[in-house]
Motif scaffolding. Structure first.
Motif, PDB file in Angstrom:
ATOM      1  N   MET A 124       0.830  -1.210   0.000  1.00 43.67           N
ATOM      2  CA  MET A 124       0.000   0.000   0.000  1.00 43.67           C
ATOM      3  C   MET A 124       0.866   1.263   0.000  1.00 43.67           C
ATOM      4  N   ILE A 125       1.889   1.266   0.883  1.00 42.44           N
ATOM      5  CA  ILE A 125       2.774   2.430   0.952  1.00 42.44           C
ATOM      6  C   ILE A 125       3.487   2.631  -0.382  1.00 42.44           C
ATOM      7  N   GLN A 126       3.889   1.527  -0.977  1.00 41.52           N
ATOM      8  CA  GLN A 126       4.565   1.610  -2.277  1.00 41.52           C
ATOM      9  C   GLN A 126       3.656   2.253  -3.329  1.00 41.52           C
ATOM     10  N   GLU A 127       2.396   1.808  -3.374  1.00 40.13           N
ATOM     11  CA  GLU A 127       1.434   2.391  -4.339  1.00 40.13           C
ATOM     12  C   GLU A 127       1.198   3.861  -4.051  1.00 40.13           C
ATOM     13  N   ASN A 128       1.008   4.173  -2.780  1.00 40.22           N
ATOM     14  CA  ASN A 128       0.770   5.569  -2.416  1.00 40.22           C
ATOM     15  C   ASN A 128       1.946   6.449  -2.814  1.00 40.22           C
ATOM     16  N   LEU A 129       3.154   5.927  -2.566  1.00 39.82           N
ATOM     17  CA  LEU A 129       4.351   6.710  -2.867  1.00 39.82           C
ATOM     18  C   LEU A 129       4.455   6.956  -4.371  1.00 39.82           C
ATOM     19  N   SER A 130       4.167   5.930  -5.186  1.00 40.25           N
ATOM     20  CA  SER A 130       4.283   6.187  -6.624  1.00 40.25           C
ATOM     21  C   SER A 130       3.161   7.106  -7.103  1.00 40.25           C
ATOM     22  N   ASP A 131       2.008   7.016  -6.458  1.00 43.29           N
ATOM     23  CA  ASP A 131       0.916   7.932  -6.795  1.00 43.29           C
ATOM     24  C   ASP A 131       1.296   9.386  -6.477  1.00 43.29           C
ATOM     25  N   ILE A 132       1.890   9.584  -5.293  1.00 40.44           N
ATOM     26  CA  ILE A 132       2.302  10.941  -4.886  1.00 40.44           C
ATOM     27  C   ILE A 132       3.405  11.446  -5.817  1.00 40.44           C
ATOM     28  N   THR A 133       4.352  10.585  -6.113  1.00 43.36           N
ATOM     29  CA  THR A 133       5.452  10.965  -7.006  1.00 43.36           C
ATOM     30  C   THR A 133       4.908  11.388  -8.373  1.00 43.36           C
ATOM     31  N   ARG A 134       3.918  10.636  -8.856  1.00 43.17           N
ATOM     32  CA  ARG A 134       3.321  10.985 -10.153  1.00 43.17           C
ATOM     33  C   ARG A 134       2.635  12.349 -10.067  1.00 43.17           C
ATOM     34  N   LYS A 135       1.935  12.587  -8.965  1.00 40.54           N
ATOM     35  CA  LYS A 135       1.244  13.889  -8.825  1.00 40.54           C
ATOM     36  C   LYS A 135       2.254  15.033  -8.723  1.00 40.54           C
ATOM     37  N   ILE A 136       3.365  14.780  -8.047  1.00 37.37           N
ATOM     38  CA  ILE A 136       4.410  15.811  -7.959  1.00 37.37           C
ATOM     39  C   ILE A 136       4.916  16.139  -9.360  1.00 37.37           C
ATOM     40  N   GLU A 137       5.153  15.091 -10.154  1.00 33.86           N
ATOM     41  CA  GLU A 137       5.659  15.313 -11.514  1.00 33.86           C
ATOM     42  C   GLU A 137       4.640  16.069 -12.362  1.00 33.86           C
ATOM     43  N   GLU A 138       3.374  15.688 -12.232  1.00 39.18           N
ATOM     44  CA  GLU A 138       2.310  16.362 -13.004  1.00 39.18           C
ATOM     45  C   GLU A 138       2.219  17.844 -12.660  1.00 39.18           C
ATOM     46  N   SER A 139       2.219  18.130 -11.358  1.00 40.66           N
ATOM     47  CA  SER A 139       2.079  19.528 -10.944  1.00 40.66           C
ATOM     48  C   SER A 139       3.292  20.337 -11.364  1.00 40.66           C
ATOM     49  N   ALA A 140       4.465  19.725 -11.273  1.00 34.27           N
ATOM     50  CA  ALA A 140       5.685  20.429 -11.685  1.00 34.27           C
ATOM     51  C   ALA A 140       5.601  20.746 -13.175  1.00 34.27           C
ATOM     52  N   ARG A 141       5.196  19.758 -13.957  1.00 37.92           N
ATOM     53  CA  ARG A 141       5.090  19.966 -15.408  1.00 37.92           C
ATOM     54  C   ARG A 141       4.102  21.093 -15.701  1.00 37.92           C
ATOM     55  N   LYS A 142       2.967  21.047 -15.034  1.00 35.88           N
ATOM     56  CA  LYS A 142       1.934  22.064 -15.219  1.00 35.88           C
ATOM     57  C   LYS A 142       2.484  23.475 -14.946  1.00 35.88           C
ATOM     58  N   ALA A 143       3.375  23.558 -13.948  1.00 36.63           N
ATOM     59  CA  ALA A 143       3.919  24.864 -13.559  1.00 36.63           C
ATOM     60  C   ALA A 143       5.206  25.200 -14.308  1.00 36.63           C
ATOM     61  N   GLY A 144       5.604  24.330 -15.233  1.00 36.59           N
ATOM     62  CA  GLY A 144       6.848  24.562 -15.960  1.00 36.59           C
ATOM     63  C   GLY A 144       8.075  24.444 -15.085  1.00 36.59           C
ATOM     64  N   ARG A 145       7.992  23.586 -14.066  1.00 34.53           N
ATOM     65  CA  ARG A 145       9.127  23.401 -13.159  1.00 34.53           C
ATOM     66  C   ARG A 145       9.675  21.995 -13.310  1.00 34.53           C
ATOM     67  N   SER A 146      10.892  21.791 -12.793  1.00 29.42           N
ATOM     68  CA  SER A 146      11.455  20.450 -12.782  1.00 29.42           C
ATOM     69  C   SER A 146      11.075  19.754 -11.473  1.00 29.42           C
ATOM     70  N   SER A 147      10.629  18.510 -11.572  1.00 29.38           N
ATOM     71  CA  SER A 147      10.262  17.781 -10.355  1.00 29.38           C
ATOM     72  C   SER A 147      11.492  17.489  -9.490  1.00 29.38           C
ATOM     73  N   GLN A 148      12.690  17.649 -10.077  1.00 34.10           N
ATOM     74  CA  GLN A 148      13.929  17.494  -9.299  1.00 34.10           C
ATOM     75  C   GLN A 148      14.043  18.572  -8.211  1.00 34.10           C
ATOM     76  N   ASP A 149      13.343  19.673  -8.421  1.00 29.84           N
ATOM     77  CA  ASP A 149      13.424  20.787  -7.481  1.00 29.84           C
ATOM     78  C   ASP A 149      12.412  20.663  -6.348  1.00 29.84           C
ATOM     79  N   ILE A 150      11.724  19.518  -6.303  1.00 28.22           N
ATOM     80  CA  ILE A 150      10.701  19.346  -5.277  1.00 28.22           C
ATOM     81  C   ILE A 150      11.011  18.099  -4.449  1.00 28.22           C
TER      82      ILE A 150
END
Ligand SMILES: *Cc1c(COP(=O)(O)O)cnc(C)c1O
Length: 233
Positions: free
Chosen positions: A1-27
């Protein structure tokens, strides 16, 4: 469960970064593990998570010896200055510095062990009477008081905005913290470079990232709901 949640959160971080024109490396994701057993933290660690957030010093003391050395702990709770020594010894960052007395105590203990510590200034961006942190208008003064302390490095700002019913309603608080940081940078604070902005929790971290968060603190969405309500602040 934690593994799934973590990849879900990571995906959302990447999506939001992309939306804002930022690199997810900076988050950076801080996995808020307060009240959760060390087994859950190790499960996240084994999926690559390295930074954990804790609100209570006693939990840090209990869990630290059971974690691998390259697991980092950010202290994100209200820190009393009589616990400063323990925080200085066992945490890798204190995100919740909001007074000079606490900063001085941290500095004194760090001098004894010849270590430096990254800290964030906690800003009560929504002027919420139930929250710790300094009003935005006090930021320059506290920064200037703490800056001479040799063992502390002020790397950014942290905030916990007032509770809102929807993430969109929190957006203005995140924007306010970013704008505060921008004004400070323009005046030469933080060495003139964009500082860390720790903002956003389970319910609103994507919006916080769109508004410039470099650190998001996520508990419930990763580890599930907590038995005791532990907002800690
Ligand atoms: C508990 C806590 C979090 C995590 O909250 P969730 O809603 O569980 O993601 C983040 N920041 C601070 C300061 C907290 O106390």
């Amino acid at each position: 469960m934690i593994q799934e949640n973590l990849s879900d959160i990571t995906r959302k971080i990447e999506e939001s970064a992309r939306k804002a024109g930022r690199s997810s490396q900076d988050i950076r994701l801080v996995a808020v593990s307060k009240t959760k057993p060390v087994e859950d933290m190790l499960a996240a660690f084994n999926c690559g998570q390295r930074v954990f957030g804790e609100n209570y010093i006693q939990e840090v003391l209990d869990k630290r010896p059971l974690l691998p050395p390259d697991a980092h702990i950010h202290f994100i709770g209200h820190l009393q200055s009589n616990k400063a020594k323990l925080a200085a010894d066992f945490c890798d960052m204190v995100e919740t510095v909001d007074n000079l007395k606490l900063a001085r105590k941290l500095n004194t203990h760090l001098e004894q062990s010849a270590r430096t510590l990254d800290i964030l200034l906690q800003i009560n961006i929504g002027c919420d009477p139930n929250k710790s942190g300094i009003p935005a208008t006090e930021t320059e003064r506290l920064y200037e008081q703490i800056e001479p302390l040799s063992q502390l490095r002020i790397t950014g700002l942290m905030t916990i905005p007032p509770f809102e019913n929807s993430p969109e309603e929190s957006r203005r608080y995140f924007a306010d913290l970013r704008q505060l940081a921008e004004r400070l940078v323009a005046k030469g604070f933080f060495g003139g470079k964009s500082p860390e902005l720790s903002m956003g929790m389970s319910s609103d971290f994507p919006v916080a990232i769109e508004e410039g968060a470099t650190i998001v603190r996520v508990g419930t969405a990763l580890f599930g709901s907590r038995a005791v309500s532990g907002n800690g602040n």
